[in-house]
Design a protein around this motif. Structure first.
Motif, PDB file in Angstrom:
ATOM      1  N   GLN B   3       0.808  -1.201   0.000  1.00  0.00           N
ATOM      2  CA  GLN B   3       0.000   0.000   0.000  1.00  0.00           C
ATOM      3  C   GLN B   3       0.847   1.259   0.000  1.00  0.00           C
ATOM      4  O   GLN B   3       0.453   2.271  -0.565  1.00  0.00           O
ATOM      5  CB  GLN B   3      -0.921  -0.009   1.228  1.00  0.00           C
ATOM      6  N   VAL B   4       1.975   1.197   0.681  1.00  0.00           N
ATOM      7  CA  VAL B   4       2.861   2.354   0.786  1.00  0.00           C
ATOM      8  C   VAL B   4       4.235   1.956   0.245  1.00  0.00           C
ATOM      9  O   VAL B   4       4.895   1.093   0.803  1.00  0.00           O
ATOM     10  CB  VAL B   4       2.983   2.842   2.248  1.00  0.00           C
ATOM     11  N   SER B  25       1.827   6.605  -1.790  1.00  0.00           N
ATOM     12  CA  SER B  25       0.659   5.744  -1.641  1.00  0.00           C
ATOM     13  C   SER B  25      -0.296   5.995  -2.809  1.00  0.00           C
ATOM     14  O   SER B  25      -0.449   7.126  -3.250  1.00  0.00           O
ATOM     15  CB  SER B  25      -0.056   6.051  -0.319  1.00  0.00           C
TER      16      SER B  25
END
Lengths: 117, 112
Positions: B3-4, B25
């Motif tokens: 996700q990041v 992100s």
């Protein structure tokens, strides 16, 4: 104690055995987090407790993993039928966070190094 | 999936040189935190950014949060050997408050 404590600090187990990891957060901290960190890697989010409840358990790697928190304090992470790929450092963190409120600093414990032979 | 995202994975600098690590992100973040982990240690909180476009400084460290709240950076001016460690960004997605995502980290090595 003043900080987050975890026990045991090291755990060596045989494949197929169950293990239980314990986290004692800072007193008064409402939020508790479990992460897994493999050697030289980043932190993998496992589960987050707000009080005694975990709103989302989908971060747990498999149904062999479970976690609970009682009395808004101590938490245990249980891994059943351990596999070699479960070997990692399991980190617990706590913070003071009201449900739906802003995040605050997470204080990490020293971790439990799990080795599955 | 991740996700990041955080880059670079590693950075080797000479003492006195600057260093920057970036986080990105695909989803808007509600906030972003930065942590430092020394070799053999556990992550230690550095700072939290909440507002769009926010910039915060701590001595030689400058933290930025993008206008869209999807990216962030940490810049260290004139690195010192005490800066050695792995720097992680971390945050909660604006559309999912029940998980907390860490970037993969940037490992900084500073040569004296």
């Amino acid at each position: 104690g003043a900080g987050v404590s975890q026990s045991p600090s090291n755990k060596v187990t045989e494949k197929g055995k169950d293990v239980e990891l314990r986290c004692d957060p800072i007193s008064g901290h409402t939020a508790l987090y479990w992460y897994r960190q493999s050697l030289g890697q980043g932190l993998e989010f496992l589960i987050y407790f707000q009080g005694n409840s975990a709103p989302d358990k989908s971060g747990l790697p498999s149904d062999r993993f479970s976690a609970e928190r009682t009395g808004g304090s101590v938490s245990t992470l249980t891994i059943q039928r351990t596999q070699q790929e479960d070997s990692a450092v399991y980190l617990c963190a706590s913070s003071f966070r009201l449900s739906g409120g802003p995040d605050n600093e997470q204080f990490f414990g020293p971790g439990t190094r799990l080795t599955v032979l | 999936g991740q996700q990041v995202m955080q880059i670079p994975q590693y950075q080797h600098v000479q003492e006195g040189e600057d260093f920057t690590t970036y986080c990105n992100s695909s989803t808007t973040l509600s906030n972003i935190q930065w942590y430092k982990q020394r070799p053999g240690g556990h992550p230690v909180f550095l700072i939290q950014l909440v507002k769009s476009g926010e910039v915060k400084k701590q001595k030689r460290l400058t933290f930025q949060f993008g206008e869209a709240k999807k990216n962030s950076s940490l810049h260290i001016t004139a690195t010192q050997t005490t800066d050695v460690g792995t720097y992680f960004c971390a945050g909660r997605l604006a559309n999912n408050f029940n998980k907390f995502y860490f970037g993969s980290g940037t490992k900084l090595n500073v040569k004296p």
